[in-house]
Design a protein around this motif. Structure first.
Motif: not given
Length: 139
Positions: A26-36
């Motif tokens: 879940l932590l990795m999934q949240w990280g993917e939400r960060l706008p680049p």
């Protein structure tokens, strides 16, 4: 202290995870939400010192509230940054100054999985947030 909507969603998601493996995913999934961040935004001026991994932090204001954007070259750290931003974005400066990131990650069930260097890095990010606010309010 107010809990922003995104932080409430994070708290709900993480407290319903039965174990560390699910939380890590879940932590990795949240990280993917960060706008680049753009290449230009990933510059030395936006880099947070005190982190073992590279972390960049930017701030904008929306009325009386602050909106931070961040990224890292480390996947796990991007997730931690996303959770920290969920907790701080939209807070007035007075509440941001009182925030204890260790307490936030304890509530999420992640604190015992944070290495001392990651905890120190998150403290460095919070300190940099406060510096950026001070700089913006002076200028």
């Amino acid at each position: 202290m107010t809990l922003p909507e995104n932080a409430q969603a994070a708290l709900h998601a993480f407290t319903n995870c039965p174990g560390w493996e699910q939380r890590a995913r879940l932590l990795m999934q949240w990280g993917e939400r960060l706008p680049p961040l753009t290449e230009a935004e990933r510059c030395e001026a936006n880099r947070v010192s005190g982190c073992e991994s590279q972390v960049w932090l930017l701030v904008d204001t929306q009325g009386a509230h602050w909106q931070f954007r961040a990224s890292s070259d480390a996947r796990l750290l991007r997730g931690l940054l996303a959770l920290l931003l969920a907790r701080v974005n939209g807070l007035p400066p007075s509440e941001l100054r009182q925030l204890d990131p260790a307490d936030w990650f304890t509530q999420l069930g992640l604190a015992r999985h944070l290495s001392p260097s990651r905890s120190n890095g998150l403290q460095a990010v919070l300190a940099r947030m406060q510096q950026l606010i001070a700089l913006k309010t002076q200028g």
